[in-house]
Every structure is written in structure tokens, then in C-alpha cells.
Design a protein around this motif. Structure first.
Motif, PDB file in Angstrom:
ATOM      1  N   LEU A   1      14.012 -27.263  34.041  1.00  0.00           N
ATOM      2  CA  LEU A   1      12.680 -26.678  33.868  1.00  0.00           C
ATOM      3  C   LEU A   1      12.806 -25.266  33.300  1.00  0.00           C
ATOM      4  N   PRO A   2      11.782 -24.814  32.561  1.00  0.00           N
ATOM      5  CA  PRO A   2      11.826 -23.430  32.078  1.00  0.00           C
ATOM      6  C   PRO A   2      11.681 -22.447  33.248  1.00  0.00           C
ATOM      7  N   ILE A   3      12.518 -21.407  33.233  1.00  0.00           N
ATOM      8  CA  ILE A   3      12.467 -20.372  34.275  1.00  0.00           C
ATOM      9  C   ILE A   3      11.582 -19.233  33.781  1.00  0.00           C
ATOM     10  N   ILE A   4      10.610 -18.843  34.587  1.00  0.00           N
ATOM     11  CA  ILE A   4       9.732 -17.748  34.174  1.00  0.00           C
ATOM     12  C   ILE A   4      10.389 -16.414  34.510  1.00  0.00           C
ATOM     13  N   GLU A   5      10.097 -15.418  33.693  1.00  0.00           N
ATOM     14  CA  GLU A   5      10.742 -14.108  33.820  1.00  0.00           C
ATOM     15  C   GLU A   5       9.695 -13.012  33.989  1.00  0.00           C
ATOM     16  N   ILE A   6      10.146 -11.874  34.564  1.00  0.00           N
ATOM     17  CA  ILE A   6       9.229 -10.734  34.662  1.00  0.00           C
ATOM     18  C   ILE A   6       8.874 -10.293  33.237  1.00  0.00           C
ATOM     19  N   PRO A   7       7.673  -9.808  32.986  1.00  0.00           N
ATOM     20  CA  PRO A   7       6.600  -9.521  33.954  1.00  0.00           C
ATOM     21  C   PRO A   7       5.573 -10.656  34.132  1.00  0.00           C
ATOM     22  N   ASP A   8       5.993 -11.906  34.087  1.00  0.00           N
ATOM     23  CA  ASP A   8       5.050 -13.018  34.276  1.00  0.00           C
ATOM     24  C   ASP A   8       4.314 -12.830  35.611  1.00  0.00           C
ATOM     25  N   PRO A   9       2.960 -12.779  35.579  1.00  0.00           N
ATOM     26  CA  PRO A   9       2.212 -12.490  36.820  1.00  0.00           C
ATOM     27  C   PRO A   9       2.400 -13.530  37.916  1.00  0.00           C
ATOM     28  N   ARG A  10       2.840 -14.748  37.547  1.00  0.00           N
ATOM     29  CA  ARG A  10       3.049 -15.779  38.582  1.00  0.00           C
ATOM     30  C   ARG A  10       4.127 -15.359  39.566  1.00  0.00           C
ATOM     31  N   LEU A  11       5.070 -14.516  39.100  1.00  0.00           N
ATOM     32  CA  LEU A  11       6.141 -14.049  39.998  1.00  0.00           C
ATOM     33  C   LEU A  11       5.613 -13.110  41.075  1.00  0.00           C
ATOM     34  N   ARG A  12       4.350 -12.705  40.960  1.00  0.00           N
ATOM     35  CA  ARG A  12       3.733 -11.827  41.974  1.00  0.00           C
ATOM     36  C   ARG A  12       2.866 -12.603  42.958  1.00  0.00           C
ATOM     37  N   LYS A  13       2.783 -13.912  42.786  1.00  0.00           N
ATOM     38  CA  LYS A  13       1.954 -14.741  43.660  1.00  0.00           C
ATOM     39  C   LYS A  13       2.636 -14.992  45.002  1.00  0.00           C
ATOM     40  N   VAL A  14       1.832 -15.115  46.052  1.00  0.00           N
ATOM     41  CA  VAL A  14       2.361 -15.556  47.350  1.00  0.00           C
ATOM     42  C   VAL A  14       2.306 -17.082  47.357  1.00  0.00           C
TER      43      VAL A  14
ATOM     44  N   GLN B   1       9.822 -19.628  40.584  1.00  0.00           N
ATOM     45  CA  GLN B   1      10.552 -19.256  39.363  1.00  0.00           C
ATOM     46  C   GLN B   1      10.471 -20.346  38.287  1.00  0.00           C
ATOM     47  N   VAL B   2      10.073 -21.549  38.702  1.00  0.00           N
ATOM     48  CA  VAL B   2       9.767 -22.580  37.701  1.00  0.00           C
ATOM     49  C   VAL B   2       8.249 -22.820  37.665  1.00  0.00           C
ATOM     50  N   GLY B   3       7.502 -21.835  38.173  1.00  0.00           N
ATOM     51  CA  GLY B   3       6.051 -21.856  38.059  1.00  0.00           C
ATOM     52  C   GLY B   3       5.315 -22.635  39.128  1.00  0.00           C
ATOM     53  N   VAL B   4       6.034 -23.060  40.187  1.00  0.00           N
ATOM     54  CA  VAL B   4       5.393 -23.847  41.251  1.00  0.00           C
ATOM     55  C   VAL B   4       5.247 -22.975  42.506  1.00  0.00           C
ATOM     56  N   PRO B   5       4.014 -22.618  42.882  1.00  0.00           N
ATOM     57  CA  PRO B   5       3.824 -21.690  44.005  1.00  0.00           C
ATOM     58  C   PRO B   5       3.928 -22.368  45.370  1.00  0.00           C
ATOM     59  N   LYS B   6       5.108 -22.944  45.662  1.00  0.00           N
ATOM     60  CA  LYS B   6       5.335 -23.611  46.944  1.00  0.00           C
ATOM     61  C   LYS B   6       6.488 -22.936  47.665  1.00  0.00           C
ATOM     62  N   ARG B   7       6.447 -22.978  49.005  1.00  0.00           N
ATOM     63  CA  ARG B   7       7.484 -22.297  49.794  1.00  0.00           C
ATOM     64  C   ARG B   7       8.726 -23.192  49.877  1.00  0.00           C
TER      65      ARG B   7
END
Ligand code: NI
Length: 173
Positions: free
Chosen positions: A4-17, A51-57
Motif C-alpha cells: 500500500l502507499p505510505i502517506i508522509e508528512i505533512p499529510d493531515p491524516r497523520l494528525r488524526k486520532v 500510515q497507509v491511510g486507515v484510521p484504525k488502532r
């Protein structure tokens, strides 16, 4: 399985809980398999779902302590930390979402961790060493935190500047 593509800063998804995982189904198992493939391909020793865009714990880790090619995959679903040690440990950390940049970060040397595995079974262990460092780094991602947030402003600016420079060089190449 897929890389999967890895998202990098400053992608706002990396700031999600990230949200707790509720269903231990085939979709979760496929995501775990894809995350391992993505992490091994990068290569890295840890990856959080966001980091692959999925906001799961959900975290996957393989410290590869027995050398390259020997796999020891570890899965942590809904990790929960408590009882950090007073003793701290410093490690030169990097992150697949902040490529090719490293800096020393200080974290509790050991910590109690409760988590679920891919089937939903509960675990409770005290962890230390590189595993404790890596788990705390990955767990930060679930709270929208990246390792540069732990640095002094001066150090952080330096890392971000180096990242920008590296990206320009990569683009030019
Ligand atoms: Ni990271």
C-alpha cells in the motif's frame, strides 16, 4: 496481499486520532497482511494503520532482531499503555512517514501494554528494549503524533529542513 502507499508528512491524516477496531473479520486480516507486506517492502520495523491511510488502532511490528529474512511478525490491535518506567531510553528513531530522517528520542524504557491480537484475544505484558521504543513510536501515530513532535523546536526544524532538501534532490534525480 498488496503493498500500500505510505502517506508522509505533512499529510493531515497523520494528525488524526485513530478509532478502535471493533470487528475481527477477514477485512481486518487482509489489512494486517497488506500492512506487513508494505512494511517489509519499505523496509521498516513498524507501521501504524494510519500510515497507509486507515484510521484504525492497529500496529504491525517486526524488529527483525534475528537478521534480515527471518520474520517475527507482531500484531497489536487496540493497544493500551500504562505504568511507564521512570527509567528512560534514548533511541535514534526514524519513520516511514518522514523518510530518511533520524533523531534521538527519549521514552520510558519499559511499559505495560494491553492489546488484542488479530483474532481479538486479549494480552497483557510488560515490554522493554527496542520493542518498547517501537511500540510507543507506533502508538503515537494512533494519537496523531509523529516522532519529530518529541524534539526541541530547533532540532525539529533541522529535521524538516533536511527532509525538504532530500525531497528536492529526489525530485531532481
Ligand atoms: Ni512512524
Amino acid at each position: 496481499m498488496a503493498v500500500l502507499p505510505i502517506i508522509e508528512i505533512p499529510d493531515p491524516r497523520l494528525r488524526k486520532v485513530s478509532e478502535p477496531v471493533g470487528a475481527f473479520d477477514t477485512e481486518l486480516k487482509r489489512l494486517i497482511a497488506d500492512m506487513f507486506e508494505t512494511m517489509y517492502d519499505a523496509p521498516g520495523i513498524g507501521l501504524a494503520a494510519i500510515q497507509v491511510g486507515v484510521p484504525k488502532r492497529l500496529l504491525v511490528i517486526d524488529l527483525q532482531e534475528e537478521g534480515e529474512g527471518v520474520r517475527n511478525p507482531r500484531v497489536y490491535v487496540n493497544p493500551l499503555f500504562s505504568e511507564p518506567s521512570d527509567e528512560m531510553s534514548v533511541y535514534n528513531e526514524g519513520c516511514l512517514s518522514i523518510p530518511e530522517q533520524y533523531a534521538e528520542v527519549s521514552r520510558p524504557a519499559s511499559i505495560r501494554l494491553r492489546w488484542q491480537d488479530a483474532d481479538g484475544a486479549e494480552h497483557d505484558e510488560r515490554v522493554d528494549g527496542l520493542l518498547a521504543t517501537c511500540l510507543q513510536h507506533e502508538n503515537d501515530h494512533l494519537e496523531g503524533i509523529v516522532f519529530t513532535d518529541h524534539l526541541s523546536r530547533m532540532k525539529r526544524d533541522m529535521v524538516l529542513k533536511k527532509l525538504e532538501k532530500q525531497r528536492k534532490l529526489n525530485k531532481a534525480a
